[in-house]
Design a protein around this motif. Structure first.
Motif, PDB file in Angstrom:
ATOM      1  N   GLY A 187      87.935   2.017  32.570  1.00 12.79           N
ATOM      2  CA  GLY A 187      89.383   1.851  32.503  1.00 12.79           C
ATOM      3  C   GLY A 187      89.841   1.393  31.129  1.00 12.79           C
ATOM      4  N   MET A 188      89.075   0.497  30.520  1.00 17.01           N
ATOM      5  CA  MET A 188      89.415   0.031  29.177  1.00 17.01           C
ATOM      6  C   MET A 188      89.279   1.169  28.161  1.00 17.01           C
ATOM      7  SD  MET A 188      87.647  -3.737  29.334  1.00 17.01           S
ATOM      8  CE  MET A 188      87.762  -4.060  27.599  1.00 17.01           C
ATOM      9  N   ALA A 189      88.246   1.987  28.312  1.00 20.63           N
ATOM     10  CA  ALA A 189      88.056   3.127  27.404  1.00 20.63           C
ATOM     11  C   ALA A 189      89.190   4.138  27.566  1.00 20.63           C
ATOM     12  CB  ALA A 189      86.707   3.787  27.660  1.00 20.63           C
ATOM     13  N   ALA A 190      89.583   4.406  28.805  1.00 15.69           N
ATOM     14  CA  ALA A 190      90.685   5.339  29.056  1.00 15.69           C
ATOM     15  C   ALA A 190      91.989   4.781  28.503  1.00 15.69           C
ATOM     16  CB  ALA A 190      90.810   5.621  30.551  1.00 15.69           C
ATOM     17  N   SER A 191      92.198   3.487  28.653  1.00 13.93           N
ATOM     18  CA  SER A 191      93.399   2.851  28.134  1.00 13.93           C
ATOM     19  C   SER A 191      93.443   2.932  26.607  1.00 13.93           C
ATOM     20  CB  SER A 191      93.450   1.397  28.597  1.00 13.93           C
ATOM     21  OG  SER A 191      94.563   0.743  28.075  1.00 13.93           O
ATOM     22  N   GLN A 192      92.305   2.729  25.971  1.00 11.57           N
ATOM     23  CA  GLN A 192      92.244   2.830  24.504  1.00 11.57           C
ATOM     24  C   GLN A 192      92.515   4.263  24.039  1.00 11.57           C
ATOM     25  OE1 GLN A 192      91.888   0.482  22.062  1.00 11.57           O
ATOM     26  NE2 GLN A 192      92.186  -0.974  23.718  1.00 11.57           N
ATOM     27  N   ALA A 193      91.976   5.237  24.764  1.00 13.45           N
ATOM     28  CA  ALA A 193      92.225   6.634  24.413  1.00 13.45           C
ATOM     29  C   ALA A 193      93.701   6.974  24.603  1.00 13.45           C
ATOM     30  CB  ALA A 193      91.350   7.551  25.264  1.00 13.45           C
ATOM     31  N   PHE A 194      94.303   6.448  25.663  1.00 10.59           N
ATOM     32  CA  PHE A 194      95.729   6.663  25.903  1.00 10.59           C
ATOM     33  C   PHE A 194      96.532   6.044  24.754  1.00 10.59           C
ATOM     34  CE2 PHE A 194      99.836   6.275  27.938  1.00 10.59           C
ATOM     35  CZ  PHE A 194      99.901   7.387  28.761  1.00 10.59           C
ATOM     36  N   ALA A 225      95.219  14.021  30.550  1.00 11.30           N
ATOM     37  CA  ALA A 225      93.816  13.841  30.922  1.00 11.30           C
ATOM     38  C   ALA A 225      93.478  12.367  31.134  1.00 11.30           C
ATOM     39  CB  ALA A 225      92.909  14.450  29.854  1.00 11.30           C
ATOM     40  N   GLN A 226      93.925  11.506  30.224  1.00  9.70           N
ATOM     41  CA  GLN A 226      93.606  10.085  30.354  1.00  9.70           C
ATOM     42  C   GLN A 226      94.346   9.450  31.533  1.00  9.70           C
ATOM     43  OE1 GLN A 226      91.110   8.712  28.926  1.00  9.70           O
ATOM     44  NE2 GLN A 226      90.732  10.416  27.530  1.00  9.70           N
ATOM     45  N   GLN A 227      95.543   9.924  31.817  1.00 14.01           N
ATOM     46  CA  GLN A 227      96.263   9.398  32.975  1.00 14.01           C
ATOM     47  C   GLN A 227      95.526   9.756  34.266  1.00 14.01           C
ATOM     48  OE1 GLN A 227      99.073   7.357  33.110  1.00 14.01           O
ATOM     49  NE2 GLN A 227      98.313   7.198  35.188  1.00 14.01           N
ATOM     50  N   GLN A 228      95.013  10.966  34.356  1.00 17.92           N
ATOM     51  CA  GLN A 228      94.252  11.348  35.543  1.00 17.92           C
ATOM     52  C   GLN A 228      92.971  10.536  35.638  1.00 17.92           C
ATOM     53  OE1 GLN A 228      93.823  15.525  36.193  1.00 17.92           O
ATOM     54  NE2 GLN A 228      92.691  15.232  38.082  1.00 17.92           N
ATOM     55  N   ARG A 229      92.339  10.279  34.496  1.00 18.87           N
ATOM     56  CA  ARG A 229      91.135   9.443  34.491  1.00 18.87           C
ATOM     57  C   ARG A 229      91.449   8.042  35.002  1.00 18.87           C
ATOM     58  NH1 ARG A 229      87.926   7.837  28.968  1.00 18.87           N
ATOM     59  NH2 ARG A 229      86.223   6.678  29.912  1.00 18.87           N
ATOM     60  N   LEU A 230      92.558   7.461  34.556  1.00 19.61           N
ATOM     61  CA  LEU A 230      92.957   6.135  35.040  1.00 19.61           C
ATOM     62  C   LEU A 230      93.273   6.156  36.532  1.00 19.61           C
ATOM     63  CD1 LEU A 230      95.130   4.903  32.046  1.00 19.61           C
ATOM     64  CD2 LEU A 230      93.025   3.846  32.888  1.00 19.61           C
ATOM     65  N   ASP A 231      93.877   7.236  37.015  1.00 21.53           N
ATOM     66  CA  ASP A 231      94.168   7.358  38.447  1.00 21.53           C
ATOM     67  C   ASP A 231      92.880   7.368  39.275  1.00 21.53           C
ATOM     68  OD1 ASP A 231      96.867   7.446  37.866  1.00 21.53           O
ATOM     69  OD2 ASP A 231      97.049   9.630  38.116  1.00 21.53           O
TER      70      ASP A 231
END
Length: 154
Positions: free
Chosen positions: A125-132, A16-22
């Motif tokens: 992007g920072m939030a998604a990276s932190q979740a990842f 999910a987080q990878q798709q969000r970053l994409d």
């Protein structure tokens, strides 16, 4: 084994987080695109919609998970996690930029620019990276627990 279901939960978070970053990357790349492929105006910001996946599916899925597909006890339980249910479009207004020389300018000389805000995208992007990263930490902790459990059996 219970740890396998934990790996599935963590894996759903990774996906999910990878798709969000994409999607965030796509938004940043297109932040100056004034004409889409089909020619219907500027690029519209995309957003990812997550949904908790509680492991309960359609009846057909439940039936397929039963022993031999004929009823009886469950062969395996479907685990919870998260999933992407939609990549929608942000309905906010486009920005207007005065540039009468632009081929996409209207009769008043204004060009509609995408509704992408770089600060918002970097923050997301920072939030998604932190979740990842949190998922990586959970995975590493699970590896340690499994390893310690195997050492006990020696």
């Amino acid at each position: 084994m219970a740890f396998i279901s934990s790996i599935d939960v963590i894996g759903s978070g990774f996906t999910a987080q990878q798709q969000r970053l994409d999607v965030i990357s796509e938004n940043i790349v297109n932040m100056n695109t004034t004409r889409t492929e089909n020619g219907e105006g500027p690029y519209r910001r995309k957003v990812v919609v997550f949904q908790a996946d509680n492991g309960v599916g359609r009846f057909q899925d439940v039936l397929a998970r039963t022993r031999y597909g004929r009823g009886g006890s469950f062969a395996q339980e479907r685990v919870a996690g998260v999933r992407v249910v939609e990549v929608g479009e942000d309905p906010s207004d486009f920005k207007l930029k005065y540039d009468p020389d632009d081929p996409d300018a209207n009769e008043d000389g204004y060009v509609e620019m995408p509704n992408v805000d770089l600060v918002k995208e970097i923050t997301d992007g920072m939030a998604a990276s932190q979740a990842f990263s949190a998922n990586v930490t959970a995975f590493n902790l699970l590896k340690t627990v499994i390893s310690k459990g195997l050492e006990i059996g020696k």
